[in-house]
Every structure is written in C-alpha cells, then in structure tokens.
Design a protein around this motif. Structure first.
Motif, PDB file in Angstrom:
ATOM      1  N   GLU A 102       0.862  -1.245   0.007  1.00 34.09           N
ATOM      2  CA  GLU A 102       0.056   0.278   0.179  1.00 34.09           C
ATOM      3  C   GLU A 102       0.859   1.080  -0.068  1.00 34.09           C
ATOM      4  O   GLU A 102       0.684   2.264  -0.813  1.00 34.09           O
ATOM      5  CB  GLU A 102      -0.810  -0.068   1.135  1.00 34.09           C
ATOM      6  N   ILE A 103       1.836   1.114   0.697  1.00 33.17           N
ATOM      7  CA  ILE A 103       2.972   2.497   0.714  1.00 33.17           C
ATOM      8  C   ILE A 103       3.350   2.754  -0.789  1.00 33.17           C
ATOM      9  O   ILE A 103       3.507   3.489  -0.926  1.00 33.17           O
ATOM     10  CB  ILE A 103       4.052   2.293   1.846  1.00 33.17           C
ATOM     11  N   LEU A 104       3.769   1.426  -1.158  1.00 30.94           N
ATOM     12  CA  LEU A 104       4.358   1.737  -2.466  1.00 30.94           C
ATOM     13  C   LEU A 104       3.345   2.201  -3.563  1.00 30.94           C
ATOM     14  O   LEU A 104       3.674   2.828  -4.558  1.00 30.94           O
ATOM     15  CB  LEU A 104       5.121   0.383  -3.212  1.00 30.94           C
ATOM     16  N   ARG A 105       2.005   1.734  -3.654  1.00 31.97           N
ATOM     17  CA  ARG A 105       1.303   1.979  -4.268  1.00 31.97           C
ATOM     18  C   ARG A 105       0.822   3.556  -4.498  1.00 31.97           C
ATOM     19  O   ARG A 105       0.807   4.334  -5.297  1.00 31.97           O
ATOM     20  CB  ARG A 105      -0.210   1.379  -4.178  1.00 31.97           C
ATOM     21  N   PHE A 106       0.879   4.140  -3.161  1.00 38.00           N
ATOM     22  CA  PHE A 106       0.641   5.543  -2.832  1.00 38.00           C
ATOM     23  C   PHE A 106       1.838   6.371  -3.416  1.00 38.00           C
ATOM     24  O   PHE A 106       1.884   7.653  -4.070  1.00 38.00           O
ATOM     25  CB  PHE A 106       0.444   6.003  -1.442  1.00 38.00           C
ATOM     26  N   TYR A 107       3.125   5.754  -3.345  1.00 33.72           N
ATOM     27  CA  TYR A 107       4.365   6.319  -3.900  1.00 33.72           C
ATOM     28  C   TYR A 107       4.288   6.411  -5.383  1.00 33.72           C
ATOM     29  O   TYR A 107       4.591   7.527  -6.001  1.00 33.72           O
ATOM     30  CB  TYR A 107       5.400   5.644  -3.312  1.00 33.72           C
ATOM     31  N   ARG A 108       3.726   5.389  -6.060  1.00 33.07           N
ATOM     32  CA  ARG A 108       3.937   5.329  -7.406  1.00 33.07           C
ATOM     33  C   ARG A 108       2.680   6.320  -7.810  1.00 33.07           C
ATOM     34  O   ARG A 108       2.935   7.211  -8.868  1.00 33.07           O
ATOM     35  CB  ARG A 108       3.442   3.993  -8.008  1.00 33.07           C
ATOM     36  N   ARG A 109       1.646   6.653  -7.307  1.00 34.80           N
ATOM     37  CA  ARG A 109       0.749   7.537  -7.519  1.00 34.80           C
ATOM     38  C   ARG A 109       0.889   8.899  -7.412  1.00 34.80           C
ATOM     39  O   ARG A 109       0.664   9.944  -8.229  1.00 34.80           O
ATOM     40  CB  ARG A 109      -0.561   7.269  -6.787  1.00 34.80           C
ATOM     41  N   LEU A 110       1.995   9.287  -6.164  1.00 36.72           N
ATOM     42  CA  LEU A 110       2.432  10.445  -6.137  1.00 36.72           C
ATOM     43  C   LEU A 110       3.461  10.783  -7.100  1.00 36.72           C
ATOM     44  O   LEU A 110       3.371  12.126  -7.837  1.00 36.72           O
ATOM     45  CB  LEU A 110       3.109  10.535  -5.002  1.00 36.72           C
ATOM     46  N   GLY A 111       4.112   9.934  -7.893  1.00 41.13           N
ATOM     47  CA  GLY A 111       4.972   9.965  -8.889  1.00 41.13           C
ATOM     48  C   GLY A 111       4.056  10.433 -10.150  1.00 41.13           C
ATOM     49  O   GLY A 111       4.476  11.398 -11.034  1.00 41.13           O
ATOM     50  N   GLU A 112       2.961   9.849 -10.367  1.00 39.76           N
ATOM     51  CA  GLU A 112       2.101  10.222 -11.618  1.00 39.76           C
ATOM     52  C   GLU A 112       1.536  11.565 -11.208  1.00 39.76           C
ATOM     53  O   GLU A 112       1.410  12.413 -12.237  1.00 39.76           O
ATOM     54  CB  GLU A 112       1.024   9.357 -11.390  1.00 39.76           C
ATOM     55  N   ARG A 113       1.145  12.024  -9.970  1.00 46.60           N
ATOM     56  CA  ARG A 113       0.850  13.352  -9.884  1.00 46.60           C
ATOM     57  C   ARG A 113       1.979  14.466 -10.134  1.00 46.60           C
ATOM     58  O   ARG A 113       1.645  15.607 -10.727  1.00 46.60           O
ATOM     59  CB  ARG A 113       0.392  13.511  -8.438  1.00 46.60           C
ATOM     60  N   ALA A 114       3.174  13.905  -9.992  1.00 48.60           N
ATOM     61  CA  ALA A 114       4.160  15.081 -10.054  1.00 48.60           C
ATOM     62  C   ALA A 114       4.805  14.844 -11.409  1.00 48.60           C
ATOM     63  O   ALA A 114       5.494  15.817 -11.851  1.00 48.60           O
ATOM     64  CB  ALA A 114       5.216  14.427  -9.076  1.00 48.60           C
TER      65      ALA A 114
END
Length: 817
Positions: A102-114
């Motif tokens: 779950e931590i890594l899923r949010f991290y990937r999504r943060l990368g998409e936002r950025a």
C-alpha cells in the motif's frame, strides 16, 4: 486493529492526530483548508498509527521493548543503551506485505501526480503524542530527505519507526509523563521542494524569547532546512509586524544577515538506502546575500497569519523556497508550546543590580538570570562528570545532552542560534541560555563563578563572578490606574520586545543616538562623503559594515529605520516619541569615520549639538539621512504612530529653520498626521514657551539639561554632584511654569528621565502640578506607576486608565492621537 494503513494528506485533518500524529494531521489540515487561500503545501501521504502497531506485533517488538524500558527505569541500562537497543528492534523488522504494497502504491501515484517516476520525497516522523498544545516533540524523531525509489522509501519508513526511540524522545516523554508503549508513529511522505537549489528555514508566529505576539519571526539559510532546524548554521533573520501587513508597503522591522557558512544539498551519488544529502560550503556571494527578498518575507508572514488564525494559537512552521520554480512552500505547522503557555497578565522582571566583567556574549534564550560555577564538557561521553547547579559550557548540544541539561543552572554554547538544540531544550526547561558565543568553551575556565544574563535584550551576556540580581513577579492586572499617562523610555531595539506586557501609554523617549551608536556605528557624514575619511582602519570598517548595500547613505537609512521600527513595534498604535540625534561633538567624533567631521570644543555640552546641527552645512546632509530614515519608518514600514522630537532648540527662529529643513525632506508637520514635539530643556524654552507652542505639537521636559542650565552646574562634574538636584526650587519653578504655559496653549507636556523613579517627592510634585505624562525607564515602571497612583489618590485625583486619550486641562487630543 483496522482502518486504512495509508491516507492522502487531503483526506486528513487536525482531528486525525490519533491516526497519523500531530505533524501529518496538521499537514492534512493545511492542504485541505488553506490551499484555497493561497498557502502552498507539497502533496503527499501518511501511514497510520495502526500500521505502526501492526509492524510492532508482526515483528514481536513489544515484549523486548518493554524489557528494555524497565531496565532503564531500574537503572540497569543507560539512556544511550536503551535507545540503541530499542532502535535496533525496529531496524531488524520487516513491513507486513499488505502494508508495504500500500505504501508503494501511494508512492507510485504520487509520482504520477508529479509527472515523474520515483519522485524524490521527504520522509518525516509524526508521533501520535507530538505537536500537542502543551507538548512539542519537534525534532525528536528523524526526517530523511531526497529519498528516491521504492526500496529506499521502505527503509526510510523503517528508520522513522526506530527514531521514535531517540534518546531525546525517550527523555522528553518521561518529562511529560507519556507512556512510551502507548505512543505510536505515523510516517509522512511528502514531495520534495528543491530547496537544495533555493533556501529554507523556520518561522514562528510569536517572538520566541519575549512572547510578543504581533511579529512573525523568520529564519532562512541556503539549501535544505535541516541546517536551520538543527542549529548548525547562523541563518538570516527577519521580523515582520503582523498588524501592518495589509496596511503598509513593507512592515519588516528586522533584517539581519547571517553567516550561512554551509548548506545542505542533494547527494545523488550516495547509496539509495543511505543518507542522500551532504553539507557543502557556501560561496562568498551566498554569504553576503540575503536568502529572501522583501516580497518573499511578506508572503511568508501573510501565510503565518493565515495559519495562526486558522489554528487559533501561535504556531511553529517550516518553509522552503524551490530554487527551480522560485515558489515558496510551507512544509510543516505545529503549535508553539513555550511562550503560548504563559499568561499575558503575569510579568516577571529580572534585573542585575551590579555588573561584572563580560566574558562572552551570544544569542539570549529566555529572559532569566542564573549564577553558578562553569562546568566545561566537550563531549557527551563525559556528561557524567557534570555537577548539579553548574553552568553547562560546551561547543554544542544534541539529544544525548538532555538529561544533564535538566540539572544545569544555565547553558552556554559556542555554536548554534535560536533554533539550535540547546536553544529549544533551554526554552522547554525554562533555563537561561547564551548560544552561539563562538568561544565560550575556550574562555570560560572550569569552576569559574559565572553569571548568565538573558535579561538585557536579545543578546545574552556571561559575566565573571556571582553578581546580585532581583526577580519580581507582578500581576499586571492589579496595577492601579492613574490619570497621569505612564510612558517608557527605550533605547535598545534588542530589548524593546522584553517590555511589551507593560501597560504603558507609549514611548515618551526613544533616543536615536543610541541606535546610531550601537547599530549603525558610522558617522552619517562619513557615509555621505567617504572620500574625506582618512584613517585606513575607518575605511575598512565602513566597507565591512556597508557590504551588501547599494551605498553608504542607504546603509544608514535602512539600518536606522529598522532599529527605530523595532523600538516602535511593541507599542503600536500608541505614540512613540523619537528624539532626533543629540550627540555632542566629542561623541560624534567617536563614531567610525567621525574624526574627519568634528572639531574639538571646549564645552561640547553647550556647543554644536541638537537643533543647531540640523540646518548647518557641517551636518545638514547627515540630518537628511535621519529624516529619510524617519520617513521610511512612518510611510514604508508603516509606524505612523512615531512622533518626532527636536532636542536642544535654543530659539523660535531656530525652530523655524529645523522645521523647514525637515519639511524639505518630506517630514512636514501635520502631513500624514506627523506630530513634532520639542524637548523643553533650556531656560529659553520655558521663558518663550508661548512662542514655541505655536510651532510644536507638544513638549517633553528634559530635567537633566534643564537642571544644569538653570543652576549653572555641569551635570558631569564630580565636584559639583551635590549641587545637581532637579528638586531645587529654581528648577521646580521652571517646570511648573512650563506645565502651566503648555496647558494654556492647549498642548500636552510630559517629562522623560530618572528623577520621578529616584525621588518619590519629585514624582508627587509633577503629579500635583498636573503634568500629562511621565516617561520612565522600564525597570522602574512598575514601582513608580504604583507610587504615582498612590500620589493621585492622596491628592484626591479621579483614577482612569493609563491610555487616556484626551488632555486633562483642555480636552483636546494629545499624545494618544
């Protein structure tokens, strides 16, 4: 256990402290509530307290941790051993698979936002018991910057968990009575701001030393903000007067350039799982420059006001400037817990009653005074040798020092500033500390008796010997009201905030020459005509002081204006009467570069001083700089409550020349509400008071000069000391006459000086004569205010508030207008 293990900041609010800790709850609150009002906060997400508890259970940490803590409490293990053992339990653990994914899923999504994969992030610890209104755990757990990649992110989260048991965090929880096993930790993952290419720092919405609530205090350094938070660099400092933010063009009341010798930047060559930042030396140009310009300072201050208003309490903030985009961001917000916990009605006055030889100076933390023998400790490994009640002297402190700091009478360090570890802990413990002395550990000998004073402004002093001092606790709400307005004399901008709680009617005397002598330091004519300065040392010193300014005159104007503005800030909107410079020729000559512009006089006390200088070709250009500074204070910084006072004005014709000279530089009496007062200190001022009253808005009696000129006694002559007495009948008759004539003319008249404080009968005389205001030195304010009220009661006066806004005799607007 239940609930989502990871949450976006925008789905969190301040009510979520039990789920994600104070730091992350506050980030969510700002993103959710303040982004729409223009406050920029980098996006990110937080792991939950439940995720931490699952980690503890999954790795069997609980029983072993409880055993370690019990050994510490029983004295079987040192703090260092306990902390190291606890941290090792967490570092050996592994995240449950579901939580890790779950931590890594949010991290990937943060990368998409950025808009980029594997974004660089800051990984911050947020304990569920931190950042509460009565306790701040700031800096006790770790933050990891420039974390890139999934494996590095999980390792940083693991290290954050371990940092819940830093030595300082263990000690602080014990001080505050928190159960170690009941505190959980959330991890905040926040998109990095490229402050490594810009700058960063901290900001308080209250003055952290005096508790003065109307300023935002900003510290700034180049690079990432850990250097400021840890206190390892000397940052720039800015003070902004909040009430004038939407009124005046630039209400900045202090702008101090720090050394900024190093900065923290990215270290992209470091191993992905390790520390990816490094310290580098700053360039000479960076050291000379300010990190922030006025627009950026004001933007941060406006955000500080928004955050403070939203939370309804003083706040401690971290900010950063992105060097790529130039944008500013707020990174954290937590309650300020030291000054905010003190009431405004109770006031403690510490006062040295004797002075000793100065051994070291630095930034003052707190406002207390303490004495004790020096105990010099250079390494945390030697703290067991510390003696209770001694003055701890060291190069700098870190969390390992907290247990011994609790046992100290005071703390003195070589390094660090107002945000250093030593400063933060000293505030929390209520200890006076002098930090950033540069050489205390070298010059303060082991066992030497010391007095550490933080009661003299923002500069703390370490004196040789055990000096006498007094401490008085006062409930300001119990001070009796008086008809006579009680004002204060202030000289030092450094000490101005110390007295903000006093219920004064304003400032009756602010001496411009004190600011020139102690802060500007250079003769104004030497800045207008540097070519006339002959001494090589003076030329070098002028170049050093004016470095970074467009020219010498601008250095004088800006430095003087900021000093006067800082004096005025604690008393706004009450009147602040600033007396124009009244150096004597011998005193002017001692300023840097002054010897080239001053001619020796047989009797400087009666010579080329006060008003006579302002229109004379020998000083006229210097006076123009004084006027420019005052106009900047009133019109640019915004303190239009500043009243200008002319000293030593011998004749009405001279008054006309001075007023014309002021008007030519934009200080025209009546324009934009400008009031101009005159010192009533020469017999001619009393004899011709009716004529002077048509030219000025008020009088202030200078009893020292009036006494010496009425009695013909040099006030500095030791042999004539017995004759110098402002209570002499000849002097009191002159004062009575001045009061009578001022009231007849419909203008207010006050007195500024030590006489009413030193002589109760003199204060009674002034009250009986109906003087409108008495201006006192701050350290004598409380006792003299009581005495004046008692005198009025004996004389049958009707009490009113000290802030009375109309003249007693004529009912016209006076100093308060």
């Amino acid at each position: 256990m239940g609930g989502a293990p990871v949450l976006w900041f925008e789905h969190l609010g301040i009510a979520d402290v039990p789920r994600v800790g104070g730091k992350n709850a506050s980030l969510g609150e700002m993103v959710r509530e303040l982004s729409a009002r223009g406050v920029r906060v980098p996006g990110g997400f937080a792991t939950s307290a439940d995720a931490y508890r699952e980690y503890v259970v999954a790795n069997g940490i609980g029983p072993a941790l409880a055993e370690l803590l019990e050994d510490h409490r029983a004295g079987r293990a040192t703090l260092r051993q306990t902390g190291a053992g606890a941290r090792e339990l967490f570092l050996r653990g592994e995240f449950p698979e579901a939580t890790a994914q779950e931590i890594l899923r949010f991290y990937r999504r943060l990368g998409e936002r950025a808009g980029r994969p594997d974004p660089a992030v800051a990984v911050r610890s947020s304990a569920t018991a931190e950042d509460l209104p009565d306790a701040s755990f700031a800096g006790q757990q770790e933050t990891y910057l420039n974390v890139v990649g999934e494996e590095a992110l999980l390792e940083a989260c693991r290290r954050c968990y371990a940092s819940l048991f830093t030595d300082r965090a263990i000690t602080y929880r014990e001080l505050k009575g928190f159960d170690h096993l009941q505190v959980a930790l959330s991890v905040g993952v926040q998109e990095m701001v490229r402050a490594d290419l810009g700058g960063s720092g901290v900001m308080f919405t209250i003055d952290t030393e005096s508790g003065f609530p109307d300023v935002a205090v900003i510290s700034a350094a180049w690079g990432l903000g850990e250097t400021v938070v840890q206190g390892t660099v000397d940052p720039d400092k800015y003070l902004v007067f909040k009430p004038l933010l939407d009124v005046a063009p630039a209400p900045v009341v202090e702008r101090t350039r720090g050394a900024k010798l190093q900065k923290m930047v990215y270290d992209d060559d470091a191993p992905s799982g390790g520390v990816r930042t490094r310290l580098v030396d700053t360039f000479a140009a960076e050291r000379r420059a300010f990190v922030l310009d006025d627009d950026e300072v004001l933007q941060l201050a406006r955000w500080a006001v928004l955050v403070e208003q939203h939370y309804g309490r003083p706040m401690d903030l971290e900010w950063a400037k992105d060097g790529s985009s130039g944008e500013l961001f707020l990174l954290q917000a937590r309650p300020e817990t030291v000054q905010a916990g003190r009431g405004e009605s109770r006031f403690t006055v510490h006062h040295l009653t004797e002075k000793g030889r100065v051994l070291a100076t630095g930034a003052a933390i707190g406002d207390g005074i303490a004495t004790g023998p020096a105990c010099l400790i250079r390494s945390a490994a030697d703290i067991e040798t510390f003696r209770d009640g001694a003055v701890l002297v060291t190069e700098m402190t870190d969390p390992d020092w907290v247990p011994v700091m609790k046992r100290a009478a005071a703390i003195v360090t070589d390094h660090g500033g107002a945000t250093s570890h030593a400063a933060i802990v000293s505030r929390e413990l209520g200890l006076p500390a002098v930090v950033g002395t540069g050489d205390a550990s070298r010059v303060l000998a082991e066992g030497r008796p010391l007095t550490v004073s933080c009661a003299e402004g923002d500069r703390g002093t370490v004196y040789e010997g055990t000096l006498a001092f007094t401490t008085e606790e006062v409930d300001l709400g119990e001070l009796p009201a008086s008809r006579t307005r009680i004002m204060v004399n202030v000289a030092s901008p450094a000490a101005a905030f110390r007295w903000w709680r006093l219920p004064t009617a304003g400032v009756g005397l602010a001496r411009m020459e004190f600011v020139v002598n102690n802060i500007v330091k250079v003769h104004p004519m030497a800045l207008v005509h540097p070519e006339r300065v002959a001494g090589e040392e003076d030329r070098r010193r002028i170049a050093e002081l004016t470095e970074g300014f467009p020219d010498g005159p601008e250095y004088f104007v800006q430095t003087l204006a900021l000093g006067l503005a800082k004096l005025a800030a604690p008393y706004h909107p009450k009147p602040v009467i600033v007396r124009l410079s009244d150096f004597k020729t011998n005193e002017y000559a001692h300023l840097v570069g002054g010897a080239a512009f001053e001619e020796p006089e047989e009797n400087p006390m009666l010579g080329f001083r006060g008003a006579s200088r302002y229109y004379d070709p020998r000083y006229r250009e210097g006076f123009a700089l004084e006027c420019r500074a005052l106009r900047r204070v009133r019109e640019h910084i915004g303190f239009d409550n500043v009243v200008v006072m002319v000293p030593f004005c011998r004749t009405p014709a001279e008054a006309d020349r001075v007023l014309a000279e002021m008007a030519s530089h934009g200080l025209e009496r009546g324009r934009r509400g400008l009031q101009v007062y005159m010192m009533c200190e020469i017999p001619s001022n009393v004899v011709l008071a009716e004529q002077f009253a048509t030219r000025f808005d008020g009088f202030s009696i200078g009893s020292n000069d009036l006494t010496q000129l009425v009695l013909g006694v040099d006030r500095d002559a030791e042999a004539l000391r017995a004759l110098f007495d402002e209570r002499d009948e000849a002097v009191t008759r002159m004062i009575s006459e001045a009061i009578r004539k001022a009231h007849a003319a419909g203008i207010p008249i006050g007195i500024c000086g030590q006489g009413p404080s030193d002589h109760p009968d003199f204060a009674e005389f002034l009250v009986r004569e109906g003087i409108d205001s008495i201006s006192l030195n701050p350290d004598s304010f409380l006792r003299t205010a009581r005495r004046i009220a008692e005198t009025e009661q004996r004389l049958g006066e009707t009490g009113s508030t000290p802030d009375r806004t109309t003249d007693r005799t004529t009912d016209r607007t006076t100093m308060e207008s």
